[in-house]
Enzyme design. Structure first.
Site, PDB file in Angstrom:
ATOM      1  N   VAL A   3     -12.534  -8.715  12.576  1.00  0.00           N
ATOM      2  CA  VAL A   3     -13.076  -7.554  13.295  1.00  0.00           C
ATOM      3  C   VAL A   3     -14.377  -7.914  14.015  1.00  0.00           C
ATOM      4  O   VAL A   3     -14.575  -7.560  15.184  1.00  0.00           O
ATOM      5  CB  VAL A   3     -13.316  -6.372  12.327  1.00  0.00           C
ATOM      6  CG1 VAL A   3     -13.790  -5.150  13.093  1.00  0.00           C
ATOM      7  CG2 VAL A   3     -12.043  -6.053  11.547  1.00  0.00           C
ATOM      8  N   LYS A  17     -13.421   0.452   4.264  1.00  0.00           N
ATOM      9  CA  LYS A  17     -12.800   1.618   3.624  1.00  0.00           C
ATOM     10  C   LYS A  17     -12.992   1.665   2.121  1.00  0.00           C
ATOM     11  O   LYS A  17     -13.233   2.712   1.535  1.00  0.00           O
ATOM     12  CB  LYS A  17     -11.317   1.712   3.992  1.00  0.00           C
ATOM     13  CG  LYS A  17     -10.520   0.401   3.836  1.00  0.00           C
ATOM     14  CD  LYS A  17     -10.453  -0.401   5.110  1.00  0.00           C
ATOM     15  CE  LYS A  17     -10.040  -1.831   4.841  1.00  0.00           C
ATOM     16  NZ  LYS A  17      -8.948  -2.286   5.633  1.00  0.00           N
ATOM     17  N   GLU A  59     -15.059   5.140  12.028  1.00  0.00           N
ATOM     18  CA  GLU A  59     -13.728   5.454  12.562  1.00  0.00           C
ATOM     19  C   GLU A  59     -12.721   4.330  12.314  1.00  0.00           C
ATOM     20  O   GLU A  59     -11.543   4.565  12.064  1.00  0.00           O
ATOM     21  CB  GLU A  59     -13.850   5.743  14.067  1.00  0.00           C
ATOM     22  CG  GLU A  59     -12.578   6.220  14.721  1.00  0.00           C
ATOM     23  CD  GLU A  59     -12.052   7.533  14.146  1.00  0.00           C
ATOM     24  OE1 GLU A  59     -12.674   8.569  14.369  1.00  0.00           O
ATOM     25  OE2 GLU A  59     -11.028   7.502  13.450  1.00  0.00           O
ATOM     26  N   GLY A 104      -3.845 -11.602  10.982  1.00  0.00           N
ATOM     27  CA  GLY A 104      -5.138 -10.938  10.704  1.00  0.00           C
ATOM     28  C   GLY A 104      -4.993  -9.467  10.330  1.00  0.00           C
ATOM     29  O   GLY A 104      -5.943  -8.702  10.454  1.00  0.00           O
ATOM     30  N   GLU A 108      -5.632  -7.759   4.139  1.00  0.00           N
ATOM     31  CA  GLU A 108      -6.936  -7.957   3.508  1.00  0.00           C
ATOM     32  C   GLU A 108      -7.019  -9.392   2.993  1.00  0.00           C
ATOM     33  O   GLU A 108      -5.984 -10.035   2.772  1.00  0.00           O
ATOM     34  CB  GLU A 108      -7.072  -7.002   2.314  1.00  0.00           C
ATOM     35  CG  GLU A 108      -6.997  -5.540   2.678  1.00  0.00           C
ATOM     36  CD  GLU A 108      -8.099  -5.107   3.634  1.00  0.00           C
ATOM     37  OE1 GLU A 108      -9.272  -5.235   3.295  1.00  0.00           O
ATOM     38  OE2 GLU A 108      -7.779  -4.661   4.756  1.00  0.00           O
ATOM     39  N   ASP A 124      -5.477  -0.278  -0.518  1.00  0.00           N
ATOM     40  CA  ASP A 124      -6.097  -0.064   0.794  1.00  0.00           C
ATOM     41  C   ASP A 124      -5.729   1.328   1.334  1.00  0.00           C
ATOM     42  O   ASP A 124      -6.586   2.059   1.835  1.00  0.00           O
ATOM     43  CB  ASP A 124      -5.627  -1.160   1.765  1.00  0.00           C
ATOM     44  CG  ASP A 124      -6.259  -1.004   3.134  1.00  0.00           C
ATOM     45  OD1 ASP A 124      -7.467  -1.263   3.253  1.00  0.00           O
ATOM     46  OD2 ASP A 124      -5.551  -0.611   4.080  1.00  0.00           O
ATOM     47  N   LYS A 145      -8.256   4.578   2.104  1.00  0.00           N
ATOM     48  CA  LYS A 145      -8.328   5.289   3.388  1.00  0.00           C
ATOM     49  C   LYS A 145      -8.029   6.774   3.201  1.00  0.00           C
ATOM     50  O   LYS A 145      -8.651   7.641   3.808  1.00  0.00           O
ATOM     51  CB  LYS A 145      -7.334   4.672   4.378  1.00  0.00           C
ATOM     52  CG  LYS A 145      -7.745   3.284   4.827  1.00  0.00           C
ATOM     53  CD  LYS A 145      -6.610   2.563   5.516  1.00  0.00           C
ATOM     54  CE  LYS A 145      -7.034   1.218   6.056  1.00  0.00           C
ATOM     55  NZ  LYS A 145      -5.904   0.375   6.454  1.00  0.00           N
ATOM     56  N   GLY A 151      -5.639  -5.322  12.844  1.00  0.00           N
ATOM     57  CA  GLY A 151      -5.768  -6.378  13.850  1.00  0.00           C
ATOM     58  C   GLY A 151      -7.133  -6.346  14.504  1.00  0.00           C
ATOM     59  O   GLY A 151      -7.827  -5.330  14.492  1.00  0.00           O
TER      60      GLY A 151
HETATM   61  N1  HSE Z   1      -5.352  -4.535   5.795  1.00  0.00           N
HETATM   62  C1  HSE Z   1      -5.510  -3.354   6.572  1.00  0.00           C
HETATM   63  C2  HSE Z   1      -4.130  -2.875   6.986  1.00  0.00           C
HETATM   64  C3  HSE Z   1      -6.373  -3.645   7.755  1.00  0.00           C
HETATM   65  O1  HSE Z   1      -3.192  -3.650   6.896  1.00  0.00           O
HETATM   66  O2  HSE Z   1      -4.004  -1.715   7.382  1.00  0.00           O
HETATM   67  C4  HSE Z   1      -6.765  -2.422   8.530  1.00  0.00           C
HETATM   68  O3  HSE Z   1      -7.540  -1.546   7.769  1.00  0.00           O
END
Ligand code: HSE
Length: 418
Positions: free
Chosen positions: A17, A99, A123, A181, A184, A195, A199, A297
């Protein structure tokens, strides 16, 4: 922050990122934002930026009076929290994509924002390029927001797409997600649902004013979904996806969970493939709305960070309207779920935990059943994630009025129709 002030950025992290943001900022001179310093952990790595940009000393950013914006895009949640906390206390605005950190420190971060009066924007931390936080924050009144359903993890959607639409093996699909990419650094966080539930925790705050922590929400990932589950889905004309769901309940509160779910061909989510995310919102008068975009990404995530930076130019802050200006909701676990469960051995299934079991398919190689179970029962036990057992929610899985459903079922049985 005054309207025309130049944004001088100190950034933490130069991974997928961070590097994306660096490149994106170079292409958007109109933003009047400049990265002054980037704090990194490994100075010996080769990077696509001048070496004088980098430091390993966090204080070079946090104590630099000229830097007015701290952007944090690292994947160490504890370090990220310390960075954001210090930045806000040092009167800097902060932008984050962590997150896990935000979900785990929600209350403290809310308090810090109130105390310091600084902006803290994130965001990019949910659904990457889809502006879901700002939409939930600005557009929907909490009374009118009936439900949200989302794919909010790009990697799991990517893996499921590659496995079930393109016949790749799990390991191959995961490796590809890592190479691109999306995943995680510890891909267990994606695959096992951590993850997505992180979120979901922070999105529930913007949707309904709910302040909770990820460990209070029922969740699982896609690690137990088998090829035979996918074959059942296919025979029904459906797909299996990791769906985060929240629904305002008639009996009060909000039902919320993140679990694999069968998605029907009619759902707008049926078209969301690969690393894309999708969010379906049902609201009072607008009916159904659908948001779609890349959920992982480098550039898609950087674009959301960029949008936060840009919003700082006009002093934008989250107001947390649902929390501070409405009566906030709480999570209500008093619901029942329609589930499909596939398993290796009957003895792995606590039949007595179910309200009722509608169908048994005990003759197949891979046995499965469909039935109704209290969400609380799933929270109490972990049998449904163990011994290769795979639990998948049916479409439209929430039952609130269980008594009514029981009576209806009984009368159908008596009439010989069931
Ligand atoms: N690893 C996370 C996903 C990256 O695959 O959504 C974006 O938050």
């Amino acid at each position: 922050m005054s309207k025309h002030k130049e944004l001088i950025i100190g950034m933490f992290g130069f991974g997928v990122v961070g590097e994306g943001l660096y490149k994106v900022l170079q292409q958007t001179p109109s933003l009047k934002a400049r990265i002054k310093k980037v704090c990194i952990k490994h100075p010996d790595k080769k990077r696509s930026a001048p070496s004088e940009l980098f430091t390993t000393d966090k204080d070079e950013i946090l104590n630099d009076k000229e830097i007015n914006v701290v952007v944090e895009v690292i994947d160490d949640a504890n370090a990220a929290f310390e960075i954001v906390k210090t930045a806000l206390k040092n009167k800097k605005e902060a932008v984050s994509s962590s997150k896990k950190m935000i979900a785990e420190h929600l209350q403290e971060l809310l308090d810090l924002q109130q105390k310091t009066g600084r902006s803290f924007l994130y965001e990019s931390s949910a659904c990457a390029s889809i502006p879901v936080i700002r939409n939930l924050e600005e557009y929907y009144d909490n009374d009118l927001l009936h439900s949200i359903r989302a794919y909010c993890n790009g990697s799991t959607n990517f893996i499921l797409t590659k496995m079930f639409d393109e016949n790749l093996g799990f390991k191959e699909a995961l490796l590809l997600a890592q190479q691109l990419g999306f995943a995680e650094s510890n891909p267990k966080l994606d695959v096992e649902g951590f993850d997505a539930v992180n979120k979901w925790t922070l999105l529930l705050n913007h949707a309904y004013g709910i302040v909770t922590s990820p460990d209070t929400i029922l969740f699982n990932g896609i690690q137990n979904v088998t090829k035979s589950d996918a074959a059942v889905a296919k025979s029904r004309g459906q797909q299996i996806k990791l769906v985060a769901q929240a629904k305002k309940l008639v009996l009060g509160g909000v039902g919320a969970f993140v679990l694999p779910q069968f998605v029907t061909a009619e759902s707008p989510l049926a078209f969301v493939k690969n690393e894309y995310n999708g969010v379906v919102i049902e609201s009072g008068f607008a009916d159904q709305q659908f948001f779609y975009g890349k959920g992982a990404g480098s550039f898609p995530t950087a674009s959301a960070v960029l949008s936060d930076i840009s919003a700082l130019r006009y002093g934008y802050k989250y107001e947390y309207k649902k929390l501070y200006h409405h009566t906030p909701h709480v999570i209500n676990d008093d619901i029942y779920l329609k589930v499909y469960v596939s398993f290796n051995q009957l003895s792995d299934i606590p039949k007595e935990d179910f309200e009722w079991i509608e169908q048994w398919h005990a003759q197949e190689d891979r046995k499965y059943l469909s039935g109704v179970i209290a969400l609380k029962k799933l929270k109490e036990g972990s049998w449904w994630k163990e011994n290769g057992t795979s639990l998948i929610l049916e479409p439209d899985p929430i039952i609130e009025n269980i008594e009514e459903r029981r009576l209806k079922k009984k009368s159908l049985e008596l009439a010989g129709l069931h």
